[in-house]
Design a protein around this motif. Structure first.
Motif, PDB file in Angstrom:
ATOM      1  N   UNK A  67      -0.230  10.562 -11.909  1.00  0.00           N
ATOM      2  CA  UNK A  67      -1.198  11.147 -11.015  1.00  0.00           C
ATOM      3  C   UNK A  67      -2.178  10.045 -10.599  1.00  0.00           C
ATOM      4  N   UNK A  68      -2.269   9.801  -9.300  1.00  0.00           N
ATOM      5  CA  UNK A  68      -3.133   8.752  -8.774  1.00  0.00           C
ATOM      6  C   UNK A  68      -4.240   9.365  -7.925  1.00  0.00           C
ATOM      7  N   UNK A  69      -5.377   8.694  -7.880  1.00  0.00           N
ATOM      8  CA  UNK A  69      -6.443   9.116  -6.981  1.00  0.00           C
ATOM      9  C   UNK A  69      -6.013   8.865  -5.545  1.00  0.00           C
ATOM     10  N   UNK A  70      -6.428   9.735  -4.645  1.00  0.00           N
ATOM     11  CA  UNK A  70      -6.008   9.615  -3.250  1.00  0.00           C
ATOM     12  C   UNK A  70      -6.770   8.484  -2.560  1.00  0.00           C
ATOM     13  N   UNK A 119      -3.867   4.165   1.220  1.00  0.00           N
ATOM     14  CA  UNK A 119      -2.542   3.648   0.875  1.00  0.00           C
ATOM     15  C   UNK A 119      -1.632   4.737   0.315  1.00  0.00           C
ATOM     16  N   UNK A 120      -2.174   5.593  -0.524  1.00  0.00           N
ATOM     17  CA  UNK A 120      -1.389   6.698  -1.092  1.00  0.00           C
ATOM     18  C   UNK A 120      -0.952   7.647   0.015  1.00  0.00           C
ATOM     19  N   UNK A 121      -1.855   7.966   0.937  1.00  0.00           N
ATOM     20  CA  UNK A 121      -1.498   8.851   2.042  1.00  0.00           C
ATOM     21  C   UNK A 121      -0.363   8.252   2.870  1.00  0.00           C
ATOM     22  N   UNK A 122      -0.435   6.959   3.113  1.00  0.00           N
ATOM     23  CA  UNK A 122       0.638   6.288   3.868  1.00  0.00           C
ATOM     24  C   UNK A 122       1.963   6.332   3.101  1.00  0.00           C
ATOM     25  N   UNK A 163       3.045   8.670   1.352  1.00  0.00           N
ATOM     26  CA  UNK A 163       3.610  10.005   1.505  1.00  0.00           C
ATOM     27  C   UNK A 163       3.910  10.348   2.960  1.00  0.00           C
ATOM     28  N   UNK A 164       3.811   9.380   3.854  1.00  0.00           N
ATOM     29  CA  UNK A 164       4.205   9.577   5.244  1.00  0.00           C
ATOM     30  C   UNK A 164       3.109  10.044   6.173  1.00  0.00           C
ATOM     31  N   UNK A 165       1.868  10.048   5.722  1.00  0.00           N
ATOM     32  CA  UNK A 165       0.761  10.410   6.596  1.00  0.00           C
ATOM     33  C   UNK A 165       0.447   9.233   7.514  1.00  0.00           C
ATOM     34  N   UNK A 166       0.088   9.536   8.754  1.00  0.00           N
ATOM     35  CA  UNK A 166      -0.287   8.502   9.718  1.00  0.00           C
ATOM     36  C   UNK A 166      -1.698   8.786  10.216  1.00  0.00           C
ATOM     37  N   UNK A 167      -2.395   7.716  10.564  1.00  0.00           N
ATOM     38  CA  UNK A 167      -3.768   7.856  11.037  1.00  0.00           C
ATOM     39  C   UNK A 167      -3.779   8.584  12.376  1.00  0.00           C
ATOM     40  N   UNK A 168      -4.676   9.539  12.499  1.00  0.00           N
ATOM     41  CA  UNK A 168      -4.798  10.369  13.689  1.00  0.00           C
ATOM     42  C   UNK A 168      -6.175  10.124  14.295  1.00  0.00           C
ATOM     43  N   UNK A 223       7.578   8.640   0.880  1.00  0.00           N
ATOM     44  CA  UNK A 223       8.428   7.948   1.840  1.00  0.00           C
ATOM     45  C   UNK A 223       8.428   6.495   1.425  1.00  0.00           C
ATOM     46  N   UNK A 224       9.582   5.888   1.320  1.00  0.00           N
ATOM     47  CA  UNK A 224       9.631   4.507   0.828  1.00  0.00           C
ATOM     48  C   UNK A 224       9.738   3.513   1.910  1.00  0.00           C
TER      49      UNK A 224
END
Length: 76
Positions: free
Chosen positions: A1-4, A7-10, A12-17, A75-76
């Protein structure tokens, strides 16, 4: 379990909006219509004006599954 973090969001496939702008919001990351907002006082999922705090990957995965009815995978 990592703090958000960004980099963590990226991971998991999240992109900046950049479409969502507010004086309180630093950045917004989106994936499949699920927006994670980085504000001065923390990281949140916002829905219907309610802020749901996200502190670690476990809380992100749990809330994503509740909202999107599918697992959030890296996502790797």
């Amino acid at each position: 379990m990592k703090l958000i973090s960004e980099d963590i969001l990226r991971e998991y496939g999240f992109v900046e909006n950049a479409k969502i702008v507010s004086k309180d919001i630093i950045k917004v990351f989106s994936k499949d219509g699920f927006d994670v907002v980085i504000k001065l006082d923390g990281i949140f999922y916002i829905n219907l004006g309610l802020n749901y705090p996200l502190k670690d990957t476990a809380s992100l995965k749990k809330l994503y599954k509740e909202v999107k009815s599918k697992d959030l995978i890296q996502v790797k």
